[in-house]
Design an enzyme around this catalytic site. Sequence first.
Site, mmCIF file in Angstrom:
data_model
loop_
_atom_site.group_PDB
_atom_site.id
_atom_site.type_symbol
_atom_site.label_atom_id
_atom_site.label_comp_id
_atom_site.label_asym_id
_atom_site.label_seq_id
_atom_site.Cartn_x
_atom_site.Cartn_y
_atom_site.Cartn_z
ATOM 1 N N GLY A 109 -43.506 15.090 27.049
ATOM 2 C CA GLY A 109 -44.806 14.731 28.180
ATOM 3 C C GLY A 109 -43.603 15.887 29.310
ATOM 4 N N GLU A 112 -54.278 9.180 36.407
ATOM 5 C CA GLU A 112 -54.967 8.246 36.176
ATOM 6 C C GLU A 112 -53.773 7.083 36.414
ATOM 7 O OE1 GLU A 112 -58.464 8.057 37.250
ATOM 8 O OE2 GLU A 112 -58.509 9.915 37.400
ATOM 9 N N GLU A 166 -48.960 -4.654 39.121
ATOM 10 C CA GLU A 166 -49.671 -5.186 37.842
ATOM 11 C C GLU A 166 -49.129 -5.460 36.551
ATOM 12 O OE1 GLU A 166 -50.111 -1.109 35.919
ATOM 13 O OE2 GLU A 166 -52.322 -1.483 35.509
HETATM 14 P P1 NAP Z 1 -46.807 4.858 30.233
HETATM 15 O O1 NAP Z 1 -45.029 4.609 30.236
HETATM 16 O O2 NAP Z 1 -46.628 5.891 31.868
HETATM 17 O O3 NAP Z 1 -47.636 5.963 29.317
HETATM 18 C C1 NAP Z 1 -47.486 6.186 29.267
HETATM 19 C C2 NAP Z 1 -47.764 7.797 28.765
HETATM 20 O O4 NAP Z 1 -46.733 8.764 29.213
HETATM 21 C C3 NAP Z 1 -47.219 7.457 27.121
HETATM 22 O O5 NAP Z 1 -47.672 9.017 25.906
HETATM 23 C C4 NAP Z 1 -46.207 8.111 27.537
HETATM 24 O O6 NAP Z 1 -45.289 7.593 26.020
HETATM 25 C C5 NAP Z 1 -46.272 9.145 28.064
HETATM 26 N N1 NAP Z 1 -44.771 9.663 28.685
HETATM 27 C C6 NAP Z 1 -43.152 7.965 29.525
HETATM 28 N N2 NAP Z 1 -42.308 8.664 29.877
HETATM 29 C C7 NAP Z 1 -43.112 10.375 30.443
HETATM 30 C C8 NAP Z 1 -42.659 11.792 31.095
HETATM 31 N N3 NAP Z 1 -41.038 10.783 31.113
HETATM 32 N N4 NAP Z 1 -43.026 12.852 31.562
HETATM 33 C C9 NAP Z 1 -44.545 12.747 30.372
HETATM 34 N N5 NAP Z 1 -45.313 11.687 29.792
HETATM 35 C C10 NAP Z 1 -44.225 10.301 29.860
HETATM 36 O O7 NAP Z 1 -47.941 3.977 30.819
HETATM 37 P P2 NAP Z 1 -48.054 3.076 29.270
HETATM 38 O O8 NAP Z 1 -47.543 1.670 29.068
HETATM 39 O O9 NAP Z 1 -48.466 3.641 28.228
HETATM 40 O O10 NAP Z 1 -49.743 2.538 29.830
HETATM 41 C C11 NAP Z 1 -49.932 1.386 30.808
HETATM 42 C C12 NAP Z 1 -49.999 2.496 32.046
HETATM 43 O O11 NAP Z 1 -50.888 2.688 32.459
HETATM 44 C C13 NAP Z 1 -50.540 1.229 33.023
HETATM 45 O O12 NAP Z 1 -50.515 0.897 34.243
HETATM 46 C C14 NAP Z 1 -52.423 1.201 33.449
HETATM 47 O O13 NAP Z 1 -52.183 0.736 33.950
HETATM 48 C C15 NAP Z 1 -52.258 2.516 33.126
HETATM 49 N N6 NAP Z 1 -53.677 2.729 32.782
HETATM 50 C C16 NAP Z 1 -54.349 3.409 33.861
HETATM 51 C C17 NAP Z 1 -55.580 4.177 33.074
HETATM 52 C C18 NAP Z 1 -56.254 4.463 34.479
HETATM 53 O O14 NAP Z 1 -57.438 5.301 34.034
HETATM 54 N N7 NAP Z 1 -56.200 4.814 35.683
HETATM 55 C C19 NAP Z 1 -56.148 3.660 32.380
HETATM 56 C C20 NAP Z 1 -55.272 3.006 32.078
HETATM 57 C C21 NAP Z 1 -54.028 3.016 31.682
HETATM 58 P P3 NAP Z 1 -44.874 7.267 25.344
HETATM 59 O O15 NAP Z 1 -45.243 7.291 23.956
HETATM 60 O O16 NAP Z 1 -42.664 8.042 24.850
HETATM 61 O O17 NAP Z 1 -44.408 6.126 25.710
#
Ligand code: NAP
Length: 469
Positions: free
Chosen positions: A207, A245, A377
């Site tokens: 990422g 998002e 959240e």
């Molecule tokens: P997350 O921890 O932010 O991870 C999302 C993605 O980002 C994963 O693929 C993660 O990789 C990657 N990532 C982690 N660190 C990064 C960095 N430093 N730079 C770039 N990419 C990086 O979120 P999550 O725990 O998977 O998902 C839950 C969150 O998503 C909640 O807050 C939810 O509300 C939000 N969400 C928002 C929407 C919307 O449409 N607004 C929809 C669904 C979910 P890894 O594989 O290493 O974790």
Amino acid sequence: MRDYLKFYIDGKWVDPATPKTAEVINPANEQVSGHISLGSPADVDTAVAAARRAFASWGETSVKERLDLLEAIQAEYLRRERELGEAVTEEMGAPISLGCGFHTLLGKGHLQTAIEVLREFKFEEQRGVTIIRKEPIGVCGMITPWNWPMNQTCVKIFPALATGCTMILKPPQLAPYSAQILAEIIDAAGTPAGVFNMIQGQGSVIGTALSRHPDVDMISFTGSETVGIQIQKDAAETVKRVGLELGGKSAWIVLDDPAMAENVAAATAGMMGNSGQTCSAGSRLLVPSARLNEAIESARAAAEGVSVGDPNGNFAMGPVVSKSQYESIQDYIQKGLDEGAQLIAGGLGKPEGLDKGYYVKPTVFLGNNQMVIAREEIFGPVLVMIGYDGVDDAVEIANDSPFGLGGYVSGSDVEAARDIARRMRTGAIWINGGFDFHAPFGGYKHSGNGREWGEHGFAEYLEIKAIVG
Ligand code: NAP
Ligand code: MG
């Protein structure tokens, strides 16, 4: 055992530049269900170079050529829909009826919607002496979360393909299987080499490399606020567009009318769907204070009526995605108890008889809007009910949140519900279960800055050019 060790780069399945693997855990039984490779920045460089080469021709294709490809992908998607749903269930624990139901339906819906929008979309229009052209932005990095894996990937990939962009997808480590199958689908449909690429791995590595890459034109990110902020910082040096998002703490306003108790029950059961792991979940339930007891009984019955168990069994709710997610939710439940919220259903610990697997009890609190459980959240099956005194108070409570992603109003007077919706500072409000693939989806405030779904989703991937005179 699923072992998905290759990446999809430049139209081929390739080994990572440096071999490194990770286990994937099935949240329903805590067993290893397979392995993925973890990529490195060298893989990102290869994929970005392929996407850049491919953009030279894909960016110039006709609408007809792009429609043909999307339709070929659609045929392949429909052929493998069941497999996609089973993969979702195995990777993130959604009940099979949901994995093979709404999860894959969302992916399919975004694909069909991209086709419909593309058929009508005006890439060029004349206004006075000016031609306004919409052109693909270029090479896109897509970083997605695990909670609705098919939704999150498809809502990005298909509008990007439709607008003539090329892309590199980085799926979540926690839910990598369905993305792998989706890449197989896109490959089998005859997508030109380099147009779509997929690299598995850590967000902090893949990422970050995408966000900082000088030859990536935009990043579309769905995930947490913390990571979204980091991506913007990483992308700043190269002045790329970043679509975010992020999370939410959406209010569900139940109006004071004869259907109040019934609507509370529906909102409660709805919140527990997908184990509460939905960014737009109505996790603050606003009910008329004058009828609090009725609302409490209705929510209690609804929460206790949500059956929890093996995703491959016949249950309404499966586990949450991971051990750390389980622990974080338990911490929030403890926090709710500590700050004096009244426990109405569920609570700490696993549901009876479910010792293995990351299962959480469908939990309802009665609280107030200043409590941590009402502000942050939780991303689990934990609902906070809050009483309101009149419609103005309901709107004020709904808007008193750092987030602004979704919102809901239930009530028999649809015009009154729409008026309330107009006053809510949030990206989308669903009235009485309304649903529309063409309705834009995205956040106000800390919920992000992008708009996905339908025609608005195309705008994320387009540059605007003026040709004057
Ligand atoms: P997350 O921890 O932010 O991870 C999302 C993605 O980002 C994963 O693929 C993660 O990789 C990657 N990532 C982690 N660190 C990064 C960095 N430093 N730079 C770039 N990419 C990086 O979120 P999550 O725990 O998977 O998902 C839950 C969150 O998503 C909640 O807050 C939810 O509300 C939000 N969400 C928002 C929407 C919307 O449409 N607004 C929809 C669904 C979910 P890894 O594989 O290493 O974790
Ligand atoms: Mg995470």
